[in-house]
Design a protein around this motif. Structure first.
Motif, short mmCIF file in Angstrom:
data_model
loop_
_atom_site.label_atom_id
_atom_site.label_comp_id
_atom_site.label_asym_id
_atom_site.label_seq_id
_atom_site.Cartn_x
_atom_site.Cartn_y
_atom_site.Cartn_z
N GLU A 155 -9.93 9.06 -5.95
CA GLU A 155 -9.77 8.63 -7.34
C GLU A 155 -11.08 8.72 -8.10
N HIS A 156 -12.17 8.32 -7.48
CA HIS A 156 -13.47 8.36 -8.15
C HIS A 156 -13.90 9.80 -8.46
N TYR A 157 -13.57 10.70 -7.54
CA TYR A 157 -13.86 12.12 -7.81
C TYR A 157 -13.04 12.61 -9.00
N GLU A 158 -11.77 12.23 -9.02
CA GLU A 158 -10.91 12.67 -10.12
C GLU A 158 -11.33 12.05 -11.45
N ILE A 159 -11.74 10.79 -11.40
CA ILE A 159 -12.21 10.13 -12.63
C ILE A 159 -13.42 10.87 -13.19
N ALA A 160 -14.35 11.22 -12.31
CA ALA A 160 -15.55 11.95 -12.75
C ALA A 160 -15.17 13.32 -13.31
N THR A 161 -14.24 13.99 -12.65
CA THR A 161 -13.85 15.34 -13.07
C THR A 161 -13.12 15.33 -14.41
N ASN B 185 -7.06 8.11 -17.67
CA ASN B 185 -6.64 6.71 -17.67
C ASN B 185 -5.68 6.41 -16.52
N GLU B 186 -4.85 7.38 -16.16
CA GLU B 186 -3.94 7.21 -15.02
C GLU B 186 -4.73 7.08 -13.72
N GLU B 187 -5.80 7.86 -13.60
CA GLU B 187 -6.62 7.80 -12.39
C GLU B 187 -7.35 6.46 -12.30
N LYS B 188 -7.83 5.98 -13.43
CA LYS B 188 -8.50 4.68 -13.45
C LYS B 188 -7.52 3.56 -13.06
N GLU B 189 -6.29 3.67 -13.55
CA GLU B 189 -5.27 2.66 -13.22
C GLU B 189 -4.95 2.68 -11.73
N ALA B 190 -4.85 3.90 -11.17
CA ALA B 190 -4.56 4.03 -9.74
C ALA B 190 -5.69 3.41 -8.90
N ASP B 191 -6.91 3.63 -9.32
CA ASP B 191 -8.06 3.06 -8.62
C ASP B 191 -8.02 1.54 -8.66
N GLN B 192 -7.66 0.98 -9.81
CA GLN B 192 -7.58 -0.47 -9.95
C GLN B 192 -6.47 -1.05 -9.10
N LEU C 78 0.83 -1.21 0.00
CA LEU C 78 0.00 0.00 0.00
C LEU C 78 0.87 1.26 0.00
N VAL C 79 1.91 1.26 0.81
CA VAL C 79 2.83 2.40 0.86
C VAL C 79 3.42 2.65 -0.52
N ALA C 80 3.83 1.58 -1.19
CA ALA C 80 4.42 1.70 -2.53
C ALA C 80 3.41 2.26 -3.52
N ALA C 81 2.15 1.80 -3.43
CA ALA C 81 1.11 2.26 -4.35
C ALA C 81 0.82 3.76 -4.16
N ILE C 82 0.80 4.19 -2.90
CA ILE C 82 0.52 5.61 -2.61
C ILE C 82 1.67 6.48 -3.10
N ASN C 83 2.90 6.05 -2.81
CA ASN C 83 4.07 6.84 -3.23
C ASN C 83 4.19 6.91 -4.75
N GLU C 84 3.83 5.80 -5.39
CA GLU C 84 3.87 5.78 -6.86
C GLU C 84 2.85 6.78 -7.43
N HIS C 85 1.67 6.80 -6.81
CA HIS C 85 0.65 7.74 -7.32
C HIS C 85 1.00 9.18 -6.97
N LEU C 86 1.77 9.38 -5.92
CA LEU C 86 2.23 10.72 -5.59
C LEU C 86 3.10 11.26 -6.73
N ASP C 87 3.99 10.42 -7.23
CA ASP C 87 4.84 10.82 -8.36
C ASP C 87 3.99 11.11 -9.60
N VAL C 88 2.97 10.27 -9.82
CA VAL C 88 2.08 10.47 -10.96
C VAL C 88 1.31 11.78 -10.81
#
Length: 231
Positions: A124-130, A155-162, A55-65
């Protein structure tokens, strides 16, 4: 500040309110620009409070994104010939506050991790909608370059959500559930211990009464014999 309404109950527009689709589009860009910047401050706090390495890795990765997405939104402003400008996003502010509340209401471990994932996925869902809405507006306005960038971010937001869903379903949710079951087992054991202690206390309290009854029995018998002789 209270929302101003007209006599027929409709909300009165502000003086700078959008009056066409392009203005609404640009206003939405300002909102999401603020939101992405706010996330670069919120995500490190979530990562720091997470326990699962995955989870830490996923959050940090999305921070860079997210940091890259800020630059992409700035590119959209540039394409439109506008200066990049952030406008406070009430929705994102509320989601970030809710995420902080999750940290306060959960103990470190799988349960908190599950809460963090839930909070992040709401974002993520808010960002996907926006971004989906902004991409649609860009198409209608004939802003093809802007559309391509916004679709890429979408597409990046959808990937992060997945990714978050995968992390949750792979172990964390089950571990959080197991924690609940362990707590129930501990509660059951404590109740059994309490019942055993009560039984022991009752047994201890009964022994003196039985002993006293035994001592009193000969006296009663002697008294009965004496009474019989007198007769």
């Amino acid at each position: 500040m209270a929302t101003q309404k007209t006599k027929n109950g409709q909300v009165a527009p502000k003086s700078e309110a959008a009056d066409d689709l392009r203005s609404l589009f640009e206003d939405g860009l300002k909102d999401i620009y603020w939101a992405e910047k706010a996330l670069t401050k919120a995500l490190p706090k979530m990562a720091k409070n997470a326990t699962s390495e995955e989870l830490v890795a996923a959050i940090n990765e999305h921070l860079d994104v997210t940091k890259m997405q800020i630059q992409k939104v700035e590119q959209v402003f540039e394409i439109l010939g506008k200066k990049a400008q952030a406008k406070k996003c009430d929705a994102m502010e509320g989601l970030i506050k809710e995420g902080e509340g999750i940290l306060e209401e959960t103990k470190p471990g799988p349960v908190r991790d599950a809460g963090i994932i839930g909070a992040c996925q709401k974002v993520e869902h808010y960002e996907i909608a926006t971004y989906g809405t902004l991409a649609s507006f860009a198409t209608l306005l004939g802003e093809d370059e802007a559309y391509a960038i916004l679709e890429e971010i979408l597409n990046e937001e959808k990937e992060a959500d997945q990714i978050l869903s995968t992390v949750a379903e792979s172990a964390i949710n089950q571990e959080a559930l197991q924690g609940d079951e362990d707590d129930e087992d501990e509660d059951d054991e404590e109740e059994e211990d309490d019942e055993e202690e009560e039984d022991d206390e009752d047994e201890v309290a009964t022994k003196p009464k039985k002993a006293a009854a035994k001592k009193a029995a000969p006296k009663k018998a002697a008294a009965k014999k004496t009474a019989t002789k007198r007769k």
